[in-house]
Design an enzyme around this catalytic site. Structure first.
Site, PDB file in Angstrom:
ATOM      1  N   SER A  34      42.192  17.065 -16.364  1.00  0.00           N
ATOM      2  CA  SER A  34      41.798  18.265 -17.089  1.00  0.00           C
ATOM      3  C   SER A  34      40.310  18.571 -16.979  1.00  0.00           C
ATOM      4  O   SER A  34      39.470  17.690 -17.098  1.00  0.00           O
ATOM      5  CB  SER A  34      42.168  18.072 -18.558  1.00  0.00           C
ATOM      6  OG  SER A  34      41.794  19.194 -19.308  1.00  0.00           O
ATOM      7  N   LYS A  58      42.948  22.620 -17.605  1.00  0.00           N
ATOM      8  CA  LYS A  58      41.804  22.657 -18.523  1.00  0.00           C
ATOM      9  C   LYS A  58      42.307  22.701 -19.968  1.00  0.00           C
ATOM     10  O   LYS A  58      43.285  23.382 -20.254  1.00  0.00           O
ATOM     11  CB  LYS A  58      40.940  23.887 -18.216  1.00  0.00           C
ATOM     12  CG  LYS A  58      39.756  24.076 -19.154  1.00  0.00           C
ATOM     13  CD  LYS A  58      38.695  23.008 -18.978  1.00  0.00           C
ATOM     14  CE  LYS A  58      37.627  23.058 -20.065  1.00  0.00           C
ATOM     15  NZ  LYS A  58      36.714  21.899 -20.005  1.00  0.00           N
ATOM     16  N   ASN A 139      43.873  15.621 -26.036  1.00  0.00           N
ATOM     17  CA  ASN A 139      42.482  15.286 -25.741  1.00  0.00           C
ATOM     18  C   ASN A 139      41.779  15.028 -27.060  1.00  0.00           C
ATOM     19  O   ASN A 139      41.213  15.927 -27.664  1.00  0.00           O
ATOM     20  CB  ASN A 139      41.825  16.435 -24.973  1.00  0.00           C
ATOM     21  CG  ASN A 139      40.355  16.185 -24.735  1.00  0.00           C
ATOM     22  OD1 ASN A 139      39.851  15.095 -24.991  1.00  0.00           O
ATOM     23  ND2 ASN A 139      39.650  17.195 -24.262  1.00  0.00           N
ATOM     24  N   CYS A 142      37.133  14.160 -26.425  1.00  0.00           N
ATOM     25  CA  CYS A 142      36.043  14.855 -25.777  1.00  0.00           C
ATOM     26  C   CYS A 142      34.740  14.640 -26.531  1.00  0.00           C
ATOM     27  O   CYS A 142      34.657  14.886 -27.730  1.00  0.00           O
ATOM     28  CB  CYS A 142      36.321  16.343 -25.666  1.00  0.00           C
ATOM     29  SG  CYS A 142      35.043  17.142 -24.703  1.00  0.00           S
ATOM     30  N   THR A 203      35.303  11.144 -20.250  1.00  0.00           N
ATOM     31  CA  THR A 203      33.928  10.916 -19.802  1.00  0.00           C
ATOM     32  C   THR A 203      33.153   9.998 -20.757  1.00  0.00           C
ATOM     33  O   THR A 203      33.472   9.900 -21.937  1.00  0.00           O
ATOM     34  CB  THR A 203      33.180  12.248 -19.658  1.00  0.00           C
ATOM     35  OG1 THR A 203      33.272  12.957 -20.884  1.00  0.00           O
ATOM     36  CG2 THR A 203      33.753  13.081 -18.535  1.00  0.00           C
ATOM     37  N   GLY A 275      39.106  13.629 -10.292  1.00  0.00           N
ATOM     38  CA  GLY A 275      38.537  14.907 -10.683  1.00  0.00           C
ATOM     39  C   GLY A 275      37.198  15.186 -10.035  1.00  0.00           C
ATOM     40  O   GLY A 275      37.080  16.005  -9.115  1.00  0.00           O
ATOM     41  N   THR A 276      36.178  14.490 -10.495  1.00  0.00           N
ATOM     42  CA  THR A 276      34.822  14.730 -10.014  1.00  0.00           C
ATOM     43  C   THR A 276      34.732  14.592  -8.495  1.00  0.00           C
ATOM     44  O   THR A 276      33.907  15.260  -7.856  1.00  0.00           O
ATOM     45  CB  THR A 276      33.851  13.771 -10.733  1.00  0.00           C
ATOM     46  OG1 THR A 276      33.941  14.029 -12.144  1.00  0.00           O
ATOM     47  CG2 THR A 276      32.426  13.954 -10.275  1.00  0.00           C
TER      48      THR A 276
HETATM   49  C1  LIG Z   1      33.402  19.388 -15.710  1.00  0.00           C
HETATM   50  C2  LIG Z   1      34.377  18.513 -16.423  1.00  0.00           C
HETATM   51  C3  LIG Z   1      35.188  19.059 -17.445  1.00  0.00           C
HETATM   52  C4  LIG Z   1      36.098  18.260 -18.128  1.00  0.00           C
HETATM   53  N1  LIG Z   1      36.904  18.823 -19.091  1.00  0.00           N
HETATM   54  C5  LIG Z   1      37.854  18.060 -19.710  1.00  0.00           C
HETATM   55  C6  LIG Z   1      38.783  18.638 -20.641  1.00  0.00           C
HETATM   56  O1  LIG Z   1      38.774  19.845 -20.898  1.00  0.00           O
HETATM   57  N2  LIG Z   1      39.705  17.818 -21.229  1.00  0.00           N
HETATM   58  C7  LIG Z   1      39.766  16.478 -20.941  1.00  0.00           C
HETATM   59  O2  LIG Z   1      40.629  15.780 -21.496  1.00  0.00           O
HETATM   60  N3  LIG Z   1      38.920  15.921 -20.049  1.00  0.00           N
HETATM   61  C8  LIG Z   1      37.972  16.673 -19.426  1.00  0.00           C
HETATM   62  N4  LIG Z   1      37.132  16.092 -18.491  1.00  0.00           N
HETATM   63  C9  LIG Z   1      37.285  14.664 -18.162  1.00  0.00           C
HETATM   64  C10 LIG Z   1      38.148  14.485 -16.915  1.00  0.00           C
HETATM   65  O3  LIG Z   1      39.463  14.969 -17.153  1.00  0.00           O
HETATM   66  C11 LIG Z   1      38.226  13.004 -16.505  1.00  0.00           C
HETATM   67  O4  LIG Z   1      38.837  12.279 -17.537  1.00  0.00           O
HETATM   68  C12 LIG Z   1      36.858  12.409 -16.221  1.00  0.00           C
HETATM   69  O5  LIG Z   1      36.069  13.336 -15.532  1.00  0.00           O
HETATM   70  C13 LIG Z   1      36.906  11.119 -15.412  1.00  0.00           C
HETATM   71  O6  LIG Z   1      37.519  11.286 -14.150  1.00  0.00           O
HETATM   72  P1  LIG Z   1      36.757  11.637 -12.769  1.00  0.00           P
HETATM   73  O7  LIG Z   1      35.596  10.695 -12.625  1.00  0.00           O
HETATM   74  O8  LIG Z   1      37.797  11.475 -11.704  1.00  0.00           O
HETATM   75  O9  LIG Z   1      36.308  13.046 -12.906  1.00  0.00           O
HETATM   76  C14 LIG Z   1      36.214  16.882 -17.797  1.00  0.00           C
HETATM   77  C15 LIG Z   1      35.407  16.342 -16.779  1.00  0.00           C
HETATM   78  C16 LIG Z   1      34.505  17.135 -16.084  1.00  0.00           C
HETATM   79  C17 LIG Z   1      33.671  16.532 -14.995  1.00  0.00           C
END
Ligand SMILES: Cc1cc2nc3c(=O)[nH]c(=O)nc-3n(C[C@H](O)[C@H](O)[C@H](O)COP(=O)(O)O)c2cc1C
Ligand SMILES: Cc1cc2nc3c(=O)[nH]c(=O)nc-3n(C[C@H](O)[C@H](O)[C@H](O)COP(=O)(O)OP(=O)(O)OC[C@H]3O[C@@H](n4cnc5c(N)ncnc54)[C@H](O)[C@@H]3O)c2cc1C
Ligand code: FES
Lengths: 314, 259
Positions: A34, A58, A139, A142, A203, A275-276
């Site tokens: 997400s 999202k 979620n 956050c 995060t 994601g990232t």
């Molecule tokens: C720009 C951005 C927006 C995010 N928005 C959400 C969100 O709306 N809901 C959520 O549960 N996690 C959100 N996350 C967390 C990601 O879903 C994920 O758990 C986290 O980035 C770790 O994974 P990654 O390193 O593969 O990105 C967001 C992360 C990023 C970078």
């Protein structure tokens, strides 16, 4: 390369890729988490949501949210710091404008839900219950909204999970935060509340300062870290959590390659999220799916399911 | 939008004082869909390096199979980029965003400040001769790319903050004098936020339609993360909404920007 397992030859094509999370079959274990993939349309030049195991869209809330003021993004060594603050058009707009398309292409959809209060969560999930979304992801973790996130309290996590399970028949995933003293306490609380699966990690709280201006790089001052920088933390937490609960785990945080995905699954994840990684390489999810096939065939693994929890300790 | 591996045809220092480089990248169909004001995101530091985010740069000009961007070395990523040599390869994503609304039937004035001149350079190329450009620089030693504006047939006036070359003063003075001629329908403005705000006010004073190219920190660059938003006027309770610089922008109508 072709390897043999028993009498059967394993080729990349023959590797069993499907996994099961809370009674839902995912065609492969790779999910885009997400907030990193919008509602699935933005990366269409590179991949389409139905090619993934699932897409976690999202976060949606009952009412639209503006999110935090910019700048919302800063770079950290091998990662990103963000303070988006859950900007979204609201659950009704998601259902009318985004979901029909996602379902029409055959995507498995995880709706990530957020609220200010337990009532908000219950209302939002209630609205989603009658739709085509495949799973609900709470979620509760956050770090970009004011106040203590629910995920910092085992009691609140259990109570909210229980309440939400009473509102929907859809499988409920609880998304855990790494910003806690004991992730296993919260994981057990979610399980006790009836969670069908867990996903982790969200995060990691962080902050950066521009030393020339002496100002925080994010307008929100603090944000959440993601990307390769948090990978070892995520592997450790997935491993600890998988030892503490008996429900499936979606493991993510910093996965950028198929090898990372293998490692996360060995730590105990049933599926993985990336994601990232897409910010550097928009094709990352597909490359990980293909890479998993190749890695398994090269290493005599007939099905990705065999990887889960296969780390050897002691 | 495509993600391609392009070969560096040239990565040349064009302004020593300013640390400004001209980077030409070649790859089949790299310029498909390119338009002035659109941008590309370049991956820096190589795969698996410490840089996670791509760096956004406006396309300055382009032809069939090449694009040229001009960049200022300001931090780690652009420093790394400046060390790349001809024949090296770079991972390039684009073209991205919405560019300048180029329309040859509208008399258009270009206004660029510092690195903002590169985005309007593309507009000079597409608009063709005769086009007028007013360009502002801090000081004489930072002046660059005038030849390129000239090559596209642009008539350029330069102003420097300290008067070390051409006129001294602010770009808004040049802009106001030009607009006072009463021949322009629209102005394309790119520079610092303050410069764009002031120029947009000047343009509004003369009744010219102004467009600006906004800069914001980016995550994905493709519209997926909501990282790059800017406040844009809207018909709702707030009177504004966040729009994505990478998707709805970077070029916006100046009258719609909440500065
Ligand atoms: C720009 C951005 C927006 C995010 N928005 C959400 C969100 O709306 N809901 C959520 O549960 N996690 C959100 N996350 C967390 C990601 O879903 C994920 O758990 C986290 O980035 C770790 O994974 P990654 O390193 O593969 O990105 C967001 C992360 C990023 C970078
Ligand atoms: C649409 C758009 C077009 C641009 N066009 C040009 C151009 O034609 N020529 C040019 O020289 N520069 C341009 N820029 C600015 C350029 O992107 C930054 O100077 C560059 O990203 C700096 O990277 P760095 O690693 O050297 O700096 P660092 O400060 O080390 O970068 C750290 C992080 O901040 C981001 N960042 C830093 N400065 C900016 C900025 N001004 N805007 C957005 N992100 C920034 C970087 O991308 C990186 O993610 C443009 C920016 C945008 C948004
Ligand atoms: S940078 Fe991700 S939406 Fe613009």
């Amino acid at each position: 390369m072709v390897t043999e397992s028993g009498n059967k030859k394993i080729t990349p094509e023959s590797v069993g890729m499907s996994v099961e999370i809370a009674g839902i079959t995912l065609k492969n274990p790779v999910i885009t988490p997400s907030g990193t993939c919008g509602y699935g349309r933005d990366y269409l030049d590179f991949w389409s949501p139905e090619q993934l195991g699932a897409i976690a869209v999202k976060a949606v809330s009952v009412k639209p949210r503006d999110g935090n003021p910019p700048p919302r993004i800063a770079e950290i060594p091998s990662g990103v710091l963000n303070s988006i603050g859950l900007e979204n058009p609201g659950v009704h707009k998601f259902i009318s404008d985004e979901l029909p398309w996602l379902k029409s292409i055959g995507a498995t959809v995880i709706a990530n839900v957020v609220g200010y209060t337990d009532d908000d969560y219950a209302e939002c999930v209630g609205i989603l219950d009658g739709t085509g979304v495949d799973m609900i992801e709470l979620n509760i973790s956050c770090p970009n909204v004011k106040g203590t996130p629910i995920s910092a309290s085992a009691e609140r996590t259990e109570a909210l999970t229980k309440r939400i399970k009473g509102v929907t028949k859809k499988p409920v995933i609880v998304k855990l935060s790494p910003n806690v003293t004991s992730i296993t306490d919260i994981a057990k609380a979610a399980e006790a509340g009836g969670a069908d699966a867990l996903s982790l990690i969200n995060t990691v709280m962080g902050m950066r300062i521009n030393i020339k201006t002496r100002r925080p790089m994010l307008k929100n001052i603090t944000g959440g870290m993601s990307g390769p920088a948090v990978f070892p933390l995520a592997v450790r937490m997935v491993w600890q959590t998988s030892n503490a609960v008996n429900i499936p785990i979606i493991g993510g945080g910093g996965i950028t390659t198929a090898e990372d995905a293998v490692e996360m699954m060995m730590a105990g994840a049933d599926a993985v999220s990336c994601g990232t990684a897409m910010f550097s390489d928009p094709s990352a999810p597909l490359k990980i799916i293909e890479g998993l096939r190749r890695w398994c065939s090269d290493n005599g693994v007939g099905s990705v399911r065999e990887l889960t929890g296969s780390v050897v300790t002691g | 939008m495509r993600d391609c591996i392009a070969e560096i045809a040239e990565n040349r220092l064009i302004c020593r004082e300013g640390g400004i480089y001209s980077l030409t990248l070649r790859a089949p169909s790299i310029s498909d869909g390119a338009a002035p004001g659109r941008f590309y995101e370049i991956r820096v530091g190589g795969e698996g390096g410490r840089f996670t985010l791509r760096r956004p740069f406006s396309v300055a000009f382009y032809d069939m199979d090449s694009i040229t961007i001009r960049y200022n070395v300001v931090g780690e990523g652009t420093k790394w980029l400046s060390g790349m040599k001809a024949w090296d390869r770079l991972d390039v994503l684009g073209p991205l965003g919405n560019g300048w609304p180029v329309d040859k039937t509208k008399k258009t004035l270009l206004a660029g400040g510092s690195t903002g001149i590169f985005s309007v350079l593309g507009a000079a190329m597409e608009l063709g001769s005769p086009v007028k450009a007013v360009l502002g620089f801090k000081t004489a030693s930072l002046i660059n790319s005038l030849d390129d504006f000239g090559a596209f047939g642009a008539d350029v006036s330069v102003i420097t903050d300290d008067g070390s070359s051409g006129r001294g003063g602010l770009i808004t003075e040049l802009l106001a004098e030009e607009l006072a001629k009463g021949i322009y329908d629209r102005v394309f403005i790119c520079g610092s936020t303050m410069m764009m705000k002031k120029c947009a006010e000047t343009a509004a004073g003369f009744g010219a339609e102004a467009f600006v190219s906004l800069e914001e920190r980016m995550g994905c660059g493709v519209g997926a993360c909501m990282g790059c938003v800017a406040k844009i006027k809207a018909d709702n309770e707030n009177g504004w909404e966040y729009k994505r610089v990478c998707r709805e922008g970077p070029v916006f109508r100046a009258s719609e920007v909440v500065w």
